[in-house]
Design a protein around this motif. Structure first.
Motif, short mmCIF file in Angstrom:
data_model
loop_
_atom_site.label_atom_id
_atom_site.label_comp_id
_atom_site.label_asym_id
_atom_site.label_seq_id
_atom_site.Cartn_x
_atom_site.Cartn_y
_atom_site.Cartn_z
N GLN A 114 129.95 91.86 -108.69
CA GLN A 114 129.79 93.31 -108.55
C GLN A 114 131.11 94.06 -108.69
OE1 GLN A 114 127.70 94.51 -105.02
NE2 GLN A 114 126.37 92.74 -105.03
N SER A 117 124.33 99.75 -101.88
CA SER A 117 125.59 100.16 -102.46
C SER A 117 126.77 99.97 -101.52
CB SER A 117 125.53 101.62 -102.92
OG SER A 117 125.12 102.46 -101.86
N SER A 151 122.68 100.10 -96.78
CA SER A 151 122.32 100.43 -98.16
C SER A 151 122.89 99.37 -99.08
CB SER A 151 122.85 101.81 -98.58
OG SER A 151 124.24 101.78 -98.80
#
Length: 346
Positions: free
Chosen positions: A89, A216, A214
């Motif tokens: 990521q 993110s 979350s």
């Protein structure tokens, strides 16, 4: 005696695979159920249901027999593999930026935690080794820090189990409490990643808390946590020097011994991030890798839940638990204060 590790490697790997397979399948089944629950309750994700199911099963009947090796394998090695895959990521540039951004907050919380462990531990009459283990476990990275420090200070196995049980208890509480705190304070995913990565002590709990808040927030939280993990090296070296002086054996920390303190999964994480930075991992592949890592996290947390020794926590007594609770609250409060002072709270 002549050693021939390479010719026997396939046979040894096969034997190890057969040994851990039953427990790994149990953890995979729990992770599957947890993922299904998370699909209906996205706020929980798969991490919390996995650890709750594991703890509930362990409370009824602690796992035994053939599934035990695979449970331990899932709770440790598969979690480390998941962290490695999370490198897909991020780029190296983002890792450097995260480290620079998080360092003031991280050092502030670590200093407060270690100083408080020393002062409060003595006030509560807790033995030196136990307060040291709980302090580094809370301030750095949970069981990994405890495992790194315990041989240096020559801690007894009972003290190690005591400290790990205490730290694990507050890990679970942090997974449940931190997302609610983050939402109550109106944190962005970026801010919560800094908060969780700095104030939650164990990698699995950081991943779980960030996943619940979350998706993110997860990548940023993991990078902050891995930068914080590097604090194992200076702290362990310092304790080794202090122990050598205290015992009079003058044990030296050579460069080779220092390098051994660097967790292998941190190196793997950086290597995967390098591949991402070079464009060798396409976006769709990176997304698939991330999904695999999230499932591996659920499997790992299932293993950790199944390994929970509730009777050990009950028999440990209240004073170390009190110390662990105070240190956890102080670490979280210091992190929030440092974030506010540096403009990262919003």
């Amino acid at each position: 005696m002549q050693l021939t590790p390479l010719p026997t490697l396939p046979a040894r790997l096969t034997a190890r695979g057969i040994e851990v397979l039953p427990g790994v399948l149990v953890c995979a089944a729990i992770a599957g159920v947890a993922t299904w629950i998370g699909s209906f309750l996205p706020i929980l994700g798969s991490a919390i249901p996995a650890v709750v199911i594991g703890v509930a099963i362990a409370a009824v009947r602690r796992p035994a027999g053939r599934i035990v090796p695979g449970i331990g394998y899932s709770g440790k090695f598969l979690l480390q593999c998941a962290v490695v895959l999370l490198g897909a990521q991020l780029s190296l540039r983002s890792i450097v930026e995260v480290g620079a951004e998080s360092l003031p907050v991280m050092l502030s919380s670590l200093a407060v935690c270690l100083f408080a462990a020393w002062i409060l531990g003595r006030m509560l009459g807790i033995e030196r080794d136990i307060r040291t283990l709980i302090g580094v476990g809370t301030g750095i990275c949970g069981a990994s820090a405890i495992a790194a420090v315990s041989p240096v200070i020559r801690a007894k196995s009972s003290d190690i189990s005591y400290a790990i049980s205490t730290v694990f208890l507050f890990n679970v509480l942090a997974v449940l409490a931190f997302p609610a705190i983050g939402h109550a304070l109106g944190m962005t995913p970026h801010s919560f990643g800094l908060f969780a990565g700095t104030a939650v002590n164990d990698t699995s709990s950081v991943v779980a808390a960030a996943s619940v808040f979350s998706a993110s927030a997860l990548g940023f939280a993991v990078v902050v946590k891995l930068v914080r993990t590097l604090m194992i090296i200076p702290i362990t070296v310092s304790l080794a020097v202090m122990e050598g002086r205290r015992s009079g054996d003058g044990g030296r920390m050579t460069p080779r011994r220092i390098l051994k303190l660097v967790p292998w999964f941190l190196v793997g994480f950086l290597l995967v991030a390098c591949l991402t930075s070079l464009g060798l991992i396409p976006g769709p592949v990176a997304d698939g890798i991330t999904r695999v890592s999230v499932f591996l996290v659920a499997m790992a947390l299932a293993g950790i839940g199944l390994s929970t020794n509730l009777s050990a926590i009950r028999s440990a007594g209240l004073r170390p638990l009190l110390l662990g609770g105070i240190l956890s609250v102080l670490t979280a409060a210091t992190t929030l204060g440092a974030m506010a002072l540096t403009g990262h709270l919003g």
